[in-house]
Scaffold this active site. Sequence first.
Site, PDB file in Angstrom:
ATOM      1  N   ASP B 392      32.078  38.165  37.665  1.00 29.53           N
ATOM      2  CA  ASP B 392      30.965  37.254  37.325  1.00 29.53           C
ATOM      3  C   ASP B 392      29.635  37.982  37.274  1.00 29.53           C
ATOM      4  O   ASP B 392      28.816  37.736  36.391  1.00 29.53           O
ATOM      5  CB  ASP B 392      30.882  36.121  38.345  1.00 29.53           C
ATOM      6  CG  ASP B 392      32.156  35.298  38.364  1.00 29.53           C
ATOM      7  OD1 ASP B 392      32.957  35.457  37.426  1.00 29.53           O
ATOM      8  OD2 ASP B 392      32.342  34.545  39.326  1.00 29.53           O
TER       9      ASP B 392
HETATM   10  N1  NAP Z   1      27.556  37.037  47.397  1.00 25.92           N
HETATM   11  C1  NAP Z   1      27.525  35.739  47.689  1.00 25.92           C
HETATM   12  O1  NAP Z   1      26.675  35.243  48.411  1.00 25.92           O
HETATM   13  C2  NAP Z   1      28.576  34.859  47.091  1.00 25.92           C
HETATM   14  C3  NAP Z   1      29.197  33.934  47.905  1.00 25.92           C
HETATM   15  C4  NAP Z   1      30.164  33.107  47.358  1.00 25.92           C
HETATM   16  C5  NAP Z   1      30.479  33.230  46.023  1.00 25.92           C
HETATM   17  N2  NAP Z   1      29.850  34.145  45.262  1.00 25.92           N
HETATM   18  C6  NAP Z   1      30.207  34.251  43.887  1.00 25.92           C
HETATM   19  O2  NAP Z   1      31.250  35.225  43.811  1.00 25.92           O
HETATM   20  C7  NAP Z   1      31.109  35.922  42.599  1.00 25.92           C
HETATM   21  C8  NAP Z   1      30.882  37.356  42.920  1.00 25.92           C
HETATM   22  O3  NAP Z   1      31.064  38.045  41.717  1.00 25.92           O
HETATM   23  P1  NAP Z   1      31.990  39.334  41.755  1.00 25.92           P
HETATM   24  O4  NAP Z   1      31.918  39.907  40.405  1.00 25.92           O
HETATM   25  O5  NAP Z   1      31.591  40.168  42.898  1.00 25.92           O
HETATM   26  O6  NAP Z   1      33.448  38.828  42.100  1.00 25.92           O
HETATM   27  P2  NAP Z   1      34.282  37.853  41.149  1.00 25.92           P
HETATM   28  O7  NAP Z   1      33.434  37.384  40.044  1.00 25.92           O
HETATM   29  O8  NAP Z   1      34.835  36.817  42.075  1.00 25.92           O
HETATM   30  O9  NAP Z   1      35.415  38.734  40.537  1.00 25.92           O
HETATM   31  C9  NAP Z   1      36.232  39.446  41.442  1.00 25.92           C
HETATM   32  C10 NAP Z   1      37.257  40.156  40.586  1.00 25.92           C
HETATM   33  O10 NAP Z   1      37.908  41.120  41.366  1.00 25.92           O
HETATM   34  C11 NAP Z   1      39.249  41.216  40.903  1.00 25.92           C
HETATM   35  N3  NAP Z   1      40.089  41.584  42.018  1.00 25.92           N
HETATM   36  C12 NAP Z   1      40.535  40.810  43.019  1.00 25.92           C
HETATM   37  N4  NAP Z   1      41.277  41.509  43.865  1.00 25.92           N
HETATM   38  C13 NAP Z   1      41.339  42.764  43.369  1.00 25.92           C
HETATM   39  C14 NAP Z   1      42.009  43.963  43.780  1.00 25.92           C
HETATM   40  N5  NAP Z   1      42.740  43.990  44.904  1.00 25.92           N
HETATM   41  N6  NAP Z   1      41.835  45.067  43.046  1.00 25.92           N
HETATM   42  C15 NAP Z   1      41.085  45.027  41.941  1.00 25.92           C
HETATM   43  N7  NAP Z   1      40.461  43.944  41.486  1.00 25.92           N
HETATM   44  C16 NAP Z   1      40.592  42.822  42.206  1.00 25.92           C
HETATM   45  C17 NAP Z   1      39.624  39.874  40.365  1.00 25.92           C
HETATM   46  O11 NAP Z   1      40.315  40.067  39.129  1.00 25.92           O
HETATM   47  P3  NAP Z   1      41.898  40.234  39.214  1.00 25.92           P
HETATM   48  O12 NAP Z   1      42.391  39.031  39.970  1.00 25.92           O
HETATM   49  O13 NAP Z   1      42.350  40.286  37.788  1.00 25.92           O
HETATM   50  O14 NAP Z   1      42.154  41.514  39.955  1.00 25.92           O
HETATM   51  C18 NAP Z   1      38.297  39.194  40.065  1.00 25.92           C
HETATM   52  O15 NAP Z   1      38.097  39.039  38.664  1.00 25.92           O
HETATM   53  C19 NAP Z   1      29.913  35.337  41.874  1.00 25.92           C
HETATM   54  O16 NAP Z   1      30.336  34.264  41.060  1.00 25.92           O
HETATM   55  C20 NAP Z   1      29.101  34.765  43.013  1.00 25.92           C
HETATM   56  O17 NAP Z   1      28.266  33.687  42.606  1.00 25.92           O
HETATM   57  C21 NAP Z   1      28.904  34.985  45.791  1.00 25.92           C
END
Ligand code: NAP
Lengths: 465, 465, 113, 113
Positions: B392
Amino acid sequence: MSPVWVELSYLIVIVLFIMGLKGLTHPRTAVRGNLTGALAMLLACVFTLLGTELFDWTLIAVGVGVGALAGGILAVTIQMTAMPQLVALFNGFGGLASVFVAGAYLAKLLSSAGASNLGADLLVATAASGLIGGVTFTGSLVAFAKLQELKFIKDVRFPGQQALNAGLFLACVVLALLIVRQPGHANLYYWLMVMVSLVLGVFLVISIGGADMPVVIALLNSYSGLAAAATGFVLSNVLLIVAGSLVGASGLILTKIMCVAMNRSLTNVLFAKLQPAKGSGPSADEVYANVKATSPEEVAMLLDVAGRVVIVPGYGMAVAQAQHAVKDLTNYLREKGVTVEFGIHPVAGRMPGHMNVLLAEADIPYDLLIEMDQINPTFEQTDVVIVVGANDVVNPVAQTDPNSPIAGMPILEVHKARTVVNIKRSLSPGFAGIPNPLFAADNSLMLYADARQALIDILKALREG
Amino acid sequence: MSPVWVELSYLIVIVLFIMGLKGLTHPRTAVRGNLTGALAMLLACVFTLLGTELFDWTLIAVGVGVGALAGGILAVTIQMTAMPQLVALFNGFGGLASVFVAGAYLAKLLSSAGASNLGADLLVATAASGLIGGVTFTGSLVAFAKLQELKFIKDVRFPGQQALNAGLFLACVVLALLIVRQPGHANLYYWLMVMVSLVLGVFLVISIGGADMPVVIALLNSYSGLAAAATGFVLSNVLLIVAGSLVGASGLILTKIMCVAMNRSLTNVLFAKLQPAKGSGPSADEVYANVKATSPEEVAMLLDVAGRVVIVPGYGMAVAQAQHAVKDLTNYLREKGVTVEFGIHPVAGRMPGHMNVLLAEADIPYDLLIEMDQINPTFEQTDVVIVVGANDVVNPVAQTDPNSPIAGMPILEVHKARTVVNIKRSLSPGFAGIPNPLFAADNSLMLYADARQALIDILKALREG
Amino acid sequence: MTLTALCLLATETAEATGGPSMQLALLLTVFVLAVFVGFEVITKIPPTLHTPLMSGSNAISGITLVGALLSALAGDPTMVKILGTLAVILATMNVVGGFLVTHRMLGMFRKKD
Amino acid sequence: MTLTALCLLATETAEATGGPSMQLALLLTVFVLAVFVGFEVITKIPPTLHTPLMSGSNAISGITLVGALLSALAGDPTMVKILGTLAVILATMNVVGGFLVTHRMLGMFRKKD
Ligand SMILES: NC(=O)c1ccc[n+]([C@@H]2O[C@H](COP(=O)([O-])OP(=O)(O)OC[C@H]3O[C@@H](n4cnc5c(N)ncnc54)[C@H](OP(=O)(O)O)[C@@H]3O)[C@@H](O)[C@H]2O)c1
Ligand SMILES: NC(=O)c1ccc[n+]([C@@H]2O[C@H](COP(=O)([O-])OP(=O)(O)OC[C@H]3O[C@@H](n4cnc5c(N)ncnc54)[C@H](OP(=O)(O)O)[C@@H]3O)[C@@H](O)[C@H]2O)c1
């Protein structure tokens, strides 16, 4: 309306006071902040008057009437330049008021409830407001006198002064304890303590140089807040406690901030033993061995060929009320395509922002006023600096001589400009009472005259020639 | 030790709490701040236990023992990545505790003092802590479930949800009034109201996307503070009131700050009607029409010739615990003279600072971690970006499609780099549940693997080739 | 929202009882002032500190523990004792766990040298 | 200095009376909190605002006026009445004059356009 309702309505007042104080700290909200504070005060009085049993309305009418009239007239008629001392004066009044309130309340309780029924907490609070209030009162008066430059007041310094002050303070504390221990004679002890605190107030401030008065006033202001708070404990009145301690605390911070601006430590301001100005450094005669005087015509010629001119106003501009003359000259020069800027020292004049106030009054565009830190680097590229009745704030000694009274005070480094024209009536010193080597510098010219007249003459010369 | 002494000793505690909270807001003082807070809490309990009449010590021993043990174990054993949900859980417990305290106190008073002697203020306070506490409890549980990504929990949204919530809240208020009006049945009404508030808590949070949970937790945290404050009014205990409202207020501010960081408005976070992710924008199939897969060897070649590499870690790195593998690769590249920097998105992972925590754990130098605003301009000059399990936070849709769930969220503009290598196990979406055009971009390559394994393979390939 | 509700109820009370006690007024003042302190204390915070701050202040909100301790005294009806003990357990978890987890989080951060 | 003195005396009291009243404890809490608010409210201030702020807060410290109003009630001994009235006069001067002069000062400043 029951007293409890008053208590609750006080909540609104408290919030308003905080908002007001907060507002006063930001340029954009300052005016509103002040009005909010005033509104809060008004409500406070209204609620109080509505809330409580039979007042002696005549007395209150008289008191408020007289006070409002006197205060109003003073505030409206006072000259801009005298505002700081007025603040000091008002502050003193506030302190004295606390003394009287606590005293009155004490007397009343003694006559009604009787000594035995007086809780020690109440007595302590009474003592505290008497002590702090007294110090605030005389301290503020001395500050007033110094800023007003009343002749009879001098910077008095003598060995053992700190010891004396400590002694006086101790005496006050002892008397305070007596009040607590022997409520029977509380009245007597109270007024005795007030007397001592009055003396203490004088000695605390009298030794401090007038240049530091704004800081002192800020501190005394914080005291008067604490006095009010103490009075609040006497009457167990939340409003006094909150508003008082608000001012007490914020005043303390403000004091610190102002010290930083003059780069002094508070202790240094309060207790520094500066050797009397005369003694320090070389005598005026030595410094002013070869000073070059100049004439309006010569200055006019300099300005004719100048590309960049910086005007550094000081207390003298305020005395001469020369701001309008300054403005005319500025306009003329700018029409001729000369860059004109103003170098504003944070403590130029007699109150922070003094110069901004005067220049704003003369409708000089705000963005021409440059703060010290911005303007200092530009002096090298400046052809002519016109120092209009400034002295200490352009005195290089502050940087060169560590034991001068103004040592360490940041200055406007006008001496780095190509030519410096100093407009003042004589070689007599400024606030700090020390000679200024700048006036004897090779690139520096003296134009002995009243600032206003001098500027008018220069402009005339410019127009003719 | 008399209760009044307790009251005074509470003053110390209050000061400590404020200090602690203040400390927590600055990196340098954070640790000390937290310890100060803990000390304050300890003192609070000690003073309380010393101060008051006969406790049922066994009960207290049991309660404190069990609680401390459970809390301690949870806190020590939990994985870094699960900490946010743990906070949510603890927060919920706090809320429920308030509910019980108020309930217990109410029952006690009814049985002892009798309904008629209960002041309305006390009853209102009781109702308030029941209401707020209840909402906090279930709300926090839902937040926990969402962050834990428990399967049974979904983003539930249905028309009239706001109306329902409003209705529930109204019901609570009505019951609260009943408590006040008919103290006779206070117990009944109280627990009824608690029930409703529990339901309300669920519905308030269930509709909010998991990505916003940190914000929600901050808000619920502020609520639990208010609940504590309300309880304070029930027991007329200053300490609860002060500490509670401190947290209530600061929590509110923190919530606002966090919203700004994700650039959302609070109302938008709480009530936004996002159309379910599926519906929004093109389907995954369309987006991922032509995606180019790659191999560790190919990536190794790219890195061999790269001058500047930026690594963008995301939640996936946390899941794969790949931070040490990341470090090894980084060290190798830097020894080869490649510039390596990390692009840290404020909300990458599942908690703010999540990435910093993990990378710090792997001893990656702090000054390699560049914040979003600094790093974004540099992507043009970047040869290779390695996206390690981020999705994201690098999804250009946030900037292009205004109705996407993450519309307006600032992103790391990795798509501007020459080549982007995305390490993830599949094309499955990230937290926001939407496809990511970046993966289909011409300059973008997919490396399908567990992040840790992939990085190890790349390093191996680098060493061999 | 909840704050306003609280205030509304507070006034509502006043009517109900024909004016709350002097002490309540004082407690309300304390409340308002504490709220102001809470607002002012929090300034700009680096995102990395958001979570620790949240978790730390969450631990502070466990102050309910004090209330819990006071709620179940010897000689109270069993019902009350049960509730009180549950409250103590929950609040203690919140406090102990909260401060510990915050400490762990902070331990992960390095100060920039 | 004065602050510490105040506190010292406060504790001193406690001994003298064998513990101050519950209300005093509350008032002290209010005091402490208000002090914190006062500290936190004041942030960086441009030098130009030092004087107006000083003068404005000075006016606020005229809150003693409320105390003065309450100090001289009908039926009090003359001595008290005199003191009270003097206090009212002084405090009113402080308040009215203070706010007015602050307003004048601020009137002199222009907002940067
Ligand atoms: N930081 C905060 O405060 C917070 C709190 C809650 C939510 N969020 C939200 O969480 C999101 C964070 O974005 P992000 O880009 O960091 O994470 P993300 O958008 O949740 O994407 C994480 C990606 O990592 C991949 N993944 C999962 N396990 C993996 C593994 N073992 N090896 C390799 N890849 C793996 C997944 O794809 P695959 O499954 O295909 O591997 C997934 O697409 C944002 O939407 C944010 O708003 C943030
Ligand atoms: N801003 C504050 O908060 C504040 C408050 C209190 C004190 N101070 C202190 O005041 C000083 C301010 O420095 P400053 O340079 O602005 O003023 P200054 O050092 O006091 O010098 C003022 C100069 O103006 C000249 N002058 C007086 N009346 C004049 C007139 N009618 N026409 C022309 N010149 C006239 C005087 O010399 P002649 O008599 O020869 O004309 C005097 O040398 C600093 O020491 C500062 O610390 C500042």
